[in-house]
Scaffold this motif. Structure first.
Motif, PDB file in Angstrom:
ATOM      1  N   MET A 163      11.962  11.540  20.546  1.00 16.72           N
ATOM      2  CA  MET A 163      11.225  12.775  20.763  1.00 16.72           C
ATOM      3  C   MET A 163      11.264  13.133  22.255  1.00 16.72           C
ATOM      4  SD  MET A 163       7.500  13.786  19.358  1.00 16.72           S
ATOM      5  CE  MET A 163       6.292  13.400  20.599  1.00 16.72           C
ATOM      6  N   LEU A 164      11.485  14.410  22.542  1.00 15.46           N
ATOM      7  CA  LEU A 164      11.559  14.879  23.926  1.00 15.46           C
ATOM      8  C   LEU A 164      10.205  14.806  24.623  1.00 15.46           C
ATOM      9  CD1 LEU A 164      13.690  18.145  23.815  1.00 15.46           C
ATOM     10  CD2 LEU A 164      14.236  16.038  25.005  1.00 15.46           C
ATOM     11  N   GLN A 165      10.244  14.467  25.903  1.00 11.16           N
ATOM     12  CA  GLN A 165       9.018  14.510  26.696  1.00 11.16           C
ATOM     13  C   GLN A 165       8.617  15.952  26.885  1.00 11.16           C
ATOM     14  OE1 GLN A 165       9.887  12.485  30.377  1.00 11.16           O
ATOM     15  NE2 GLN A 165       8.582  10.795  29.726  1.00 11.16           N
ATOM     16  N   TRP A 166       7.313  16.195  27.057  1.00 16.12           N
ATOM     17  CA  TRP A 166       6.789  17.543  27.240  1.00 16.12           C
ATOM     18  C   TRP A 166       7.511  18.270  28.375  1.00 16.12           C
ATOM     19  CZ3 TRP A 166       4.014  21.170  24.986  1.00 16.12           C
ATOM     20  CH2 TRP A 166       3.495  22.201  25.762  1.00 16.12           C
ATOM     21  N   SER A 167       7.669  17.616  29.516  1.00 18.58           N
ATOM     22  CA  SER A 167       8.260  18.274  30.684  1.00 18.58           C
ATOM     23  C   SER A 167       9.757  18.556  30.502  1.00 18.58           C
ATOM     24  CB  SER A 167       8.029  17.446  31.952  1.00 18.58           C
ATOM     25  OG  SER A 167       8.573  16.163  31.794  1.00 18.58           O
ATOM     26  N   SER A 168      10.390  17.948  29.506  1.00 17.93           N
ATOM     27  CA  SER A 168      11.814  18.172  29.260  1.00 17.93           C
ATOM     28  C   SER A 168      12.067  19.317  28.281  1.00 17.93           C
ATOM     29  CB  SER A 168      12.452  16.905  28.683  1.00 17.93           C
ATOM     30  OG  SER A 168      12.289  15.842  29.583  1.00 17.93           O
ATOM     31  N   ARG A 169      11.008  19.828  27.694  1.00 18.19           N
ATOM     32  CA  ARG A 169      11.163  20.898  26.706  1.00 18.19           C
ATOM     33  C   ARG A 169      11.407  22.236  27.384  1.00 18.19           C
ATOM     34  NH1 ARG A 169       9.392  19.405  21.393  1.00 18.19           N
ATOM     35  NH2 ARG A 169       8.713  17.255  21.449  1.00 18.19           N
ATOM     36  N   SER A 170      11.794  23.204  26.609  1.00 18.96           N
ATOM     37  CA  SER A 170      12.133  24.531  27.146  1.00 18.96           C
ATOM     38  C   SER A 170      10.900  25.435  27.212  1.00 18.96           C
ATOM     39  CB  SER A 170      13.183  25.199  26.266  1.00 18.96           C
ATOM     40  OG  SER A 170      12.597  25.588  25.034  1.00 18.96           O
ATOM     41  N   PRO A 171      10.934  26.432  28.086  1.00 17.53           N
ATOM     42  CA  PRO A 171       9.839  27.405  28.144  1.00 17.53           C
ATOM     43  C   PRO A 171       9.598  28.084  26.798  1.00 17.53           C
ATOM     44  CG  PRO A 171      11.169  27.590  30.115  1.00 17.53           C
ATOM     45  CD  PRO A 171      11.884  26.629  29.187  1.00 17.53           C
ATOM     46  N   ARG A 172      10.642  28.298  26.035  1.00 21.05           N
ATOM     47  CA  ARG A 172      10.481  28.906  24.702  1.00 21.05           C
ATOM     48  C   ARG A 172       9.598  28.020  23.827  1.00 21.05           C
ATOM     49  NH1 ARG A 172      15.626  31.237  22.146  1.00 21.05           N
ATOM     50  NH2 ARG A 172      15.092  32.732  23.733  1.00 21.05           N
ATOM     51  N   HIS A 173       9.806  26.709  23.906  1.00 21.40           N
ATOM     52  CA  HIS A 173       8.978  25.781  23.132  1.00 21.40           C
ATOM     53  C   HIS A 173       7.528  25.836  23.615  1.00 21.40           C
ATOM     54  CE1 HIS A 173       7.790  22.169  20.947  1.00 21.40           C
ATOM     55  NE2 HIS A 173       7.213  21.779  22.062  1.00 21.40           N
ATOM     56  N   TRP A 174       7.342  25.833  24.917  1.00 19.56           N
ATOM     57  CA  TRP A 174       5.983  25.866  25.473  1.00 19.56           C
ATOM     58  C   TRP A 174       5.264  27.153  25.081  1.00 19.56           C
ATOM     59  CZ3 TRP A 174       8.475  24.651  30.757  1.00 19.56           C
ATOM     60  CH2 TRP A 174       8.777  23.288  30.834  1.00 19.56           C
ATOM     61  N   HIS A 175       6.003  28.270  25.056  1.00 19.60           N
ATOM     62  CA  HIS A 175       5.392  29.566  24.737  1.00 19.60           C
ATOM     63  C   HIS A 175       4.774  29.565  23.334  1.00 19.60           C
ATOM     64  CE1 HIS A 175       4.596  33.775  25.189  1.00 19.60           C
ATOM     65  NE2 HIS A 175       5.163  34.010  24.027  1.00 19.60           N
ATOM     66  N   GLU A 176       5.288  28.733  22.442  1.00 18.31           N
ATOM     67  CA  GLU A 176       4.752  28.647  21.084  1.00 18.31           C
ATOM     68  C   GLU A 176       3.297  28.179  21.071  1.00 18.31           C
ATOM     69  OE1 GLU A 176       7.366  26.164  18.795  1.00 18.31           O
ATOM     70  OE2 GLU A 176       9.102  27.438  19.227  1.00 18.31           O
ATOM     71  N   PHE A 177       2.818  27.576  22.153  1.00 17.92           N
ATOM     72  CA  PHE A 177       1.459  27.055  22.215  1.00 17.92           C
ATOM     73  C   PHE A 177       0.467  28.050  22.828  1.00 17.92           C
ATOM     74  CE2 PHE A 177       4.119  23.333  21.909  1.00 17.92           C
ATOM     75  CZ  PHE A 177       3.435  22.520  21.017  1.00 17.92           C
ATOM     76  N   VAL A 178       0.990  29.098  23.462  1.00 13.71           N
ATOM     77  CA  VAL A 178       0.123  30.058  24.151  1.00 13.71           C
ATOM     78  C   VAL A 178      -0.826  30.723  23.160  1.00 13.71           C
ATOM     79  CG1 VAL A 178       0.093  32.225  25.463  1.00 13.71           C
ATOM     80  CG2 VAL A 178       1.742  30.439  26.037  1.00 13.71           C
ATOM     81  N   ASN A 179      -2.100  30.793  23.551  1.00 20.18           N
ATOM     82  CA  ASN A 179      -3.194  31.405  22.798  1.00 20.18           C
ATOM     83  C   ASN A 179      -3.736  30.529  21.678  1.00 20.18           C
ATOM     84  OD1 ASN A 179      -5.039  33.538  22.337  1.00 20.18           O
ATOM     85  ND2 ASN A 179      -3.781  34.280  20.655  1.00 20.18           N
ATOM     86  N   HIS A 180      -3.144  29.369  21.437  1.00 25.25           N
ATOM     87  CA  HIS A 180      -3.638  28.493  20.374  1.00 25.25           C
ATOM     88  C   HIS A 180      -4.599  27.458  20.954  1.00 25.25           C
ATOM     89  CE1 HIS A 180      -0.829  30.355  17.721  1.00 25.25           C
ATOM     90  NE2 HIS A 180       0.233  29.842  18.323  1.00 25.25           N
ATOM     91  N   GLU A 181      -5.555  27.044  20.132  1.00 26.56           N
ATOM     92  CA  GLU A 181      -6.449  25.967  20.529  1.00 26.56           C
ATOM     93  C   GLU A 181      -5.699  24.665  20.309  1.00 26.56           C
ATOM     94  OE1 GLU A 181     -10.838  24.179  19.473  1.00 26.56           O
ATOM     95  OE2 GLU A 181     -10.407  26.286  19.038  1.00 26.56           O
ATOM     96  N   VAL A 182      -5.659  23.837  21.358  1.00 29.26           N
ATOM     97  CA  VAL A 182      -4.857  22.615  21.304  1.00 29.26           C
ATOM     98  C   VAL A 182      -5.636  21.415  21.805  1.00 29.26           C
ATOM     99  CG1 VAL A 182      -2.694  23.883  21.661  1.00 29.26           C
ATOM    100  CG2 VAL A 182      -3.885  22.905  23.622  1.00 29.26           C
ATOM    101  N   CYS A 183      -5.072  20.267  21.541  1.00 31.68           N
ATOM    102  CA  CYS A 183      -5.536  19.018  22.135  1.00 31.68           C
ATOM    103  C   CYS A 183      -4.351  18.458  22.916  1.00 31.68           C
ATOM    104  CB  CYS A 183      -5.984  18.036  21.063  1.00 31.68           C
ATOM    105  SG  CYS A 183      -6.507  16.443  21.747  1.00 31.68           S
ATOM    106  N   VAL A 184      -4.542  18.342  24.233  1.00 29.24           N
ATOM    107  CA  VAL A 184      -3.494  17.820  25.108  1.00 29.24           C
ATOM    108  C   VAL A 184      -3.830  16.366  25.429  1.00 29.24           C
ATOM    109  CG1 VAL A 184      -2.357  18.028  27.344  1.00 29.24           C
ATOM    110  CG2 VAL A 184      -3.086  20.090  26.125  1.00 29.24           C
ATOM    111  N   THR A 185      -2.877  15.484  25.204  1.00 30.04           N
ATOM    112  CA  THR A 185      -3.052  14.080  25.542  1.00 30.04           C
ATOM    113  C   THR A 185      -2.255  13.799  26.807  1.00 30.04           C
ATOM    114  OG1 THR A 185      -3.202  13.546  23.192  1.00 30.04           O
ATOM    115  CG2 THR A 185      -2.845  11.702  24.704  1.00 30.04           C
TER     116      THR A 185
END
Length: 171
Positions: free
Chosen positions: A1-23
């Motif tokens: 599985m890819l590390q968070w920092s290695s993912r693309s901005p497109r992937h990160w954008h999928e989380f915008v406006n959603h309620e999340v739990c960041v570990t």
């Protein structure tokens, strides 16, 4: 599985406006709505809005993020609420039609004064050196070049027939 920092901005954008739990790396957990993810550092900006309280903003540095789980999907109402945390009140009080009209008025005035201007979505770009964001008033101009900033703000202030209350200068 890819590390968070290695993912693309497109992937990160999928989380915008959603309620999340960041570990984070030290197994700390942070909950809130994702306002944005910095495309350079992969840092997550979380906003928590509690009833009758001031919103809190927390930045989790990208290198520390190990996992992000969506808890609840965002809605138009949550998007409006998130924007209200950061946008000045005067921008929220204008309808989309009024903002479009104001943007067009500023663009035409700048062109009439022979200033090269393009539109990039909701933002006006002037000579690749300055941007003007909604609600398109002098205080909404942003540039690292003080001379250009001052001259364009003066032009925006001088638009005939437009009320232009002074705003703060952004740089």
């Amino acid at each position: 599985m890819l590390q968070w920092s290695s993912r693309s901005p497109r992937h990160w954008h999928e989380f915008v406006n959603h309620e999340v739990c960041v570990t984070a790396g030290d197994q700390q957990r942070f909950e809130g709505r994702v306002f944005t993810v910095d495309p350079v550092s992969a840092s997550v900006v979380l906003v928590s809005v509690q009833e009758n309280e001031c919103p809190s903003v927390r930045v989790i540095l990208g290198h520390a993020v190990t996992d992000v789980q969506i808890l609840r999907r965002g809605t138009e109402e949550t998007e409006r609420q998130m924007k209200s945390v950061f946008l000045p009140d005067r921008a929220q009080s204008l309808s989309a039609e009024e903002l479009k009209s104001r943007r067009e008025s500023v663009r035409l005035w700048l062109e009439k004064n022979r200033v090269p201007v393009t539109e990039d979505g909701e933002v006006l770009c002037v000579a690749n050196a300055l941007t003007i964001s909604a609600p398109y008033r002098p205080g909404d101009c942003s540039s690292a070049n003080e001379i250009i900033l001052s001259r364009i703000q003066s032009l925006v202030e001088s638009i005939p027939g437009a009320e232009q209350p002074s705003g703060q200068t952004h740089q």
